[in-house]
Design an enzyme around this catalytic site. Structure first.
Site, PDB file in Angstrom:
ATOM      1  CG  HIS A   1       8.562   4.262   7.224  1.00 29.68           C
ATOM      2  ND1 HIS A   1       8.826   4.515   5.896  1.00 29.68           N
ATOM      3  CD2 HIS A   1       7.437   3.499   7.241  1.00 29.68           C
ATOM      4  CE1 HIS A   1       7.909   3.934   5.143  1.00 29.68           C
ATOM      5  NE2 HIS A   1       7.048   3.311   5.935  1.00 29.68           N
TER       6      HIS A   1
ATOM      7  CG  HIS B   1       2.646   1.403   7.900  1.00 26.63           C
ATOM      8  ND1 HIS B   1       3.773   1.179   8.655  1.00 26.63           N
ATOM      9  CD2 HIS B   1       3.079   2.018   6.770  1.00 26.63           C
ATOM     10  CE1 HIS B   1       4.835   1.643   8.013  1.00 26.63           C
ATOM     11  NE2 HIS B   1       4.434   2.147   6.862  1.00 26.63           N
ATOM     12  CD  GLU B   2       0.882   2.569   3.471  1.00 22.69           C
ATOM     13  OE1 GLU B   2       1.151   3.769   3.250  1.00 22.69           O
ATOM     14  OE2 GLU B   2       1.729   1.664   3.413  1.00 22.69           O
TER      15      GLU B   2
ATOM     16  N   GLY C   1       0.835  -1.194   0.000  1.00 23.15           N
ATOM     17  CA  GLY C   1       0.000   0.000   0.000  1.00 23.15           C
ATOM     18  C   GLY C   1       0.865   1.238   0.000  1.00 23.15           C
TER      19      GLY C   1
ATOM     20  CB  ALA D   1      13.143  -0.795   5.507  1.00 25.25           C
TER      21      ALA D   1
END
Length: 692
Positions: free
Chosen positions: A236, A226-227, A187, A257
């Protein structure tokens, strides 16, 4: 994260996107791409961050919850990606639990971080009023192949449908998202400072929505959590590794990451923070496993509130907008509206209706469901069954103390017989002027047409008239008539056809896809895709308006074993063929064949009158044919497994009516057989049943 001596703006990271062969969020790569096109975003970002920082330093007292109206745009081709209402509602459930610290896995938060785990006081509500003031369930279903693989650079999927970004959080649900690396993008979101009003929102794969239906169980519905964090201005936690900053002092730095992909119990990838804390893989803005994610921090909460207090997100949560989108109910009479789990259904399959009335609370309701097993109901979501094929009216009356309203739709539900009356062993050559009379029906706004310009056999074929005038992604789609495959489940059935196509040097290339439905057309599963050299004949090339000139420019395509798809027991199989425009050339289809044999012969049904009687037969039946031309004729009897069990005739026959006997095979292994008649013009098959 707070670093003692380093202050870095987040834009630095965006030019240093790393490529991983793992699942990831595409927000950073999307922003990096857009920043190249719009360098002014860097200054926007700096200014937005400064305002959010000022908000954080001002004492805040908020007892109320921010409510955000949501609309899901489900972009589909009637496949698994056309996820259910229940799956979308399940995602809303996950979001509201995550943003209020009511998530069931919050017990996983380690002791070092429990004191900073935040109830973010943010909730998400499906809009019940659309931009035109009409009732909606907050779910739009848009048939389009553009959602099969979304390109982040062009994002044509967003042009299909978008509601005012200052009123609604737009979420596009798609099949897949194209990655510039080796990984899989789950996403991506648009940051508040990007300013592109026509693209604002979130794109997410269907298999990352919620926890039921097509959802990946390992994700736990956290991709959208998260999005939305990005959509509300969060970075992040691993922003620029150990030497960067996500502008939240209470989130420890993370080296990379995927450092915390497996949620290491004592993982501490950076030691330059003070105090030196372990990586907080519990945070929703890391790349840890979905079932490990369990919290936003207090600073992240404040930062999100800082963006909800400023343009453009403040419009979404304003009191006037909550009333306009139906999140807040008015004191008027309700407006009636409804939806259902199916609009096309096989007889005998349950259908759930949903009361999605809007603008005011409903205190009483009355359904009228003509033709259903329960013709009337006062339930909010009645479940009924239709047993008789046909099209049926649905009505809903809703009321409260202020007034009432009714909505009625004639022929709202289409009920189809569960068993098709057409059996295998036919080949459609489009020699008739109106294939719709035989059940070959265009189901897209752009229609297929019969053409005599080209044919693999005979004089005609079916053409998707693609041209440069079509927008990229324009769909040409038609369905075949329903076929009862179960009648010949063990016959080695195939679905094959010929296609003719040449790519254009100016277009991006057309795509042909084939689908099948086993639930009376309610949903389709893709079974074939061809494009480029996989679709075109060898050495093909045509600038525009391609017309095949001979048999060598036709290519045999299809599925040579329907049993491998697990559908041969279906008594109602509907095949569909789509052609997706790349602003190039037309695509032609001919000799569609569903039988144990391959396509590629002429359709004799319109030129050879052949009958078998009696049928069912006892020990013997008669085959009668009216041959238009003399010539060599081969007639054989095959069993359901596609094995030849007898030769009925081999040799020349004169023109005119010919008759011959078909004898019951010795040691018959099945009741159903079929007769294959091969002439110089082509072949046809006819079923025959020998009674016990």
């Amino acid at each position: 994260m707070k670093l003692a001596k380093i202050a870095v703006f987040a834009t630095v990271f965006l030019f240093q996107v790393r490529l991983f062969s793992q699942h990831s969020c595409g927000t950073d790569s999307y922003y990096a791409d857009q920043l190249k096109k719009h360098p002014e975003y860097a200054q926007n970002e700096k200014e937005f961050n400064e305002r959010a920082k000022q908000f954080a330093t001002t004492p805040q007292s908020r007892a109320a919850v921010y409510n955000i109206p949501v609309v899901f745009h489900v972009i589909h081709t009637n496949g698994a990606e056309n996820i259910s209402r229940e799956q979308l509602l399940d995602q809303i459930r996950v979001l509201n639990a995550d943003f209020s610290l009511q998530n069931s896995n919050k017990s996983k938060i380690r002791a070092a971080f429990t004191s900073i785990a935040a109830d973010c006081q943010i909730q998400f509500v499906l809009a019940s009023i659309d931009p035109n003031g009409n009732c909606t369930e907050g779910i739009n279903r848009v048939y389009s192949p553009l959602g099969v693989e979304v390109d982040q650079s062009s994002q044509e999927v967003k042009a299909l449908i978008q509601w005012n970004y200052r009123k609604y959080l737009n979420i596009w649900v798609v099949s897949s998202i194209k990655s510039s690396g080796n990984g899989t993008i789950l996403g991506y979101a648009q940051f508040p400072w990007m300013g592109q009003t026509s693209t604002d929102g979130i794109v997410i794969r269907h298999d990352r929505v919620g926890t039921i239906g097509t959802a990946s169980q390992s994700d736990s519905g956290r991709t959208l959590t998260h999005e939305i964090g990005h959509w509300l201005g969060l970075y992040h936690t691993f922003q620029d590794g150990c030497n960067g900053g996500d502008l939240c002092d209470d989130t420890p730095p993370v080296d990379g990451a995927f450092t915390n992909a497996n949620c290491p119990a004592n993982g501490n990838s950076c030691h330059n923070d003070g105090p030196d804390l372990a990586d907080m893989w519990e945070d929703y803005m890391d790349y840890s496993d979905g079932n490990c994610m369990a919290m936003f921090s207090l600073n992240q909460k404040t930062r999100m509130h800082g963006f909800l207090a400023q343009f453009p997100r403040n419009g979404n949560v304003s009191a006037s907008n909550l009333l306009a989108t139906g999140v807040t109910l008015s004191s008027t009479a309700p407006i009636a509206n409804f939806s259902s789990s199916h609009k096309i259904v096989c007889a005998g399959i349950p259908v759930t209706f949903y009361d999605i009335s809007c603008k005011a609370a409903v205190t009483a309701r009355s359904w009228t469901l003509t033709g259903a097993s329960i013709p009337s109901s006062t339930d909010a979501n009645p479940v009924v069954v239709y047993q008789t094929p046909g099209k049926y009216k649905v009505s809903l009356l809703v009321q409260n103390g202020t007034g009432s309203n009714t909505k009625s739709v004639d022929e709202y539900i289409e009920v189809i017989a569960p068993n098709a009356t057409l059996y295998p062993n036919f080949e459609e050559g489009f020699e008739v002027s109106d294939p719709a009379a035989r059940g070959f029906i265009s189901v897209s706004p752009k229609t297929w047409v019969v053409t005599e310009l080209a044919a693999r056999t005979g004089t005609s074929s079916f053409k998707a008239p693609v041209s440069i005038a079509d927008a990229i992604g324009t769909n040409y789609s038609f369905v075949l008539p329903p076929v009862n495959l179960a009648a010949m489940a063990n016959a080695g059935l195939k679905f094959t056809f010929y296609a003719a196509y040449a790519p254009s040097s100016t277009g991006s290339g057309e795509i042909l896809r084939a689908f099948v439905s086993t639930d009376c057309g309610n949903s389709f599963t893709q079974i074939l895709e061809r494009s480029g050299t996989g679709l075109a004949y060898s050495g093909a090339s045509a600038t525009s308006n391609f017309v095949p000139s001979g048999s060598t420019q036709w290519k045999l395509l299809g599925i040579t074993s329907l049993s491998s798809l697990g559908i041969t027991n279906s008594a109602n199989a509907i095949f569909r063929i789509d052609v997706i425009s790349g602003q190039g050339n037309p695509v032609y289809v001919d000799n569609i064949n569903i039988s144990p044999f391959m396509a590629g012969v002429k359709d004799l049904n319109s030129r050879l009158n052949a009958e078998i009687y009696p049928n069912p037969a006892g020990e013997k039946a008669t085959l009668e044919m009216d041959l238009a031309l003399p010539g060599n004729v081969e007639i054989d009897l095959y069993d359901m497994a596609g094995r030849k069990v007898a030769n009925i005739h081999s040799g020349t026959l004169s023109a005119g009516i010919q008759t011959m006997d078909i004898h019951r095979p010795e040691q018959a292994v099945s009741a159903l057989y079929f007769v294959k008649i091969q002439t110089a013009e082509g072949q046809i098959t006819k079923p025959i049943t020998f009674a016990p």
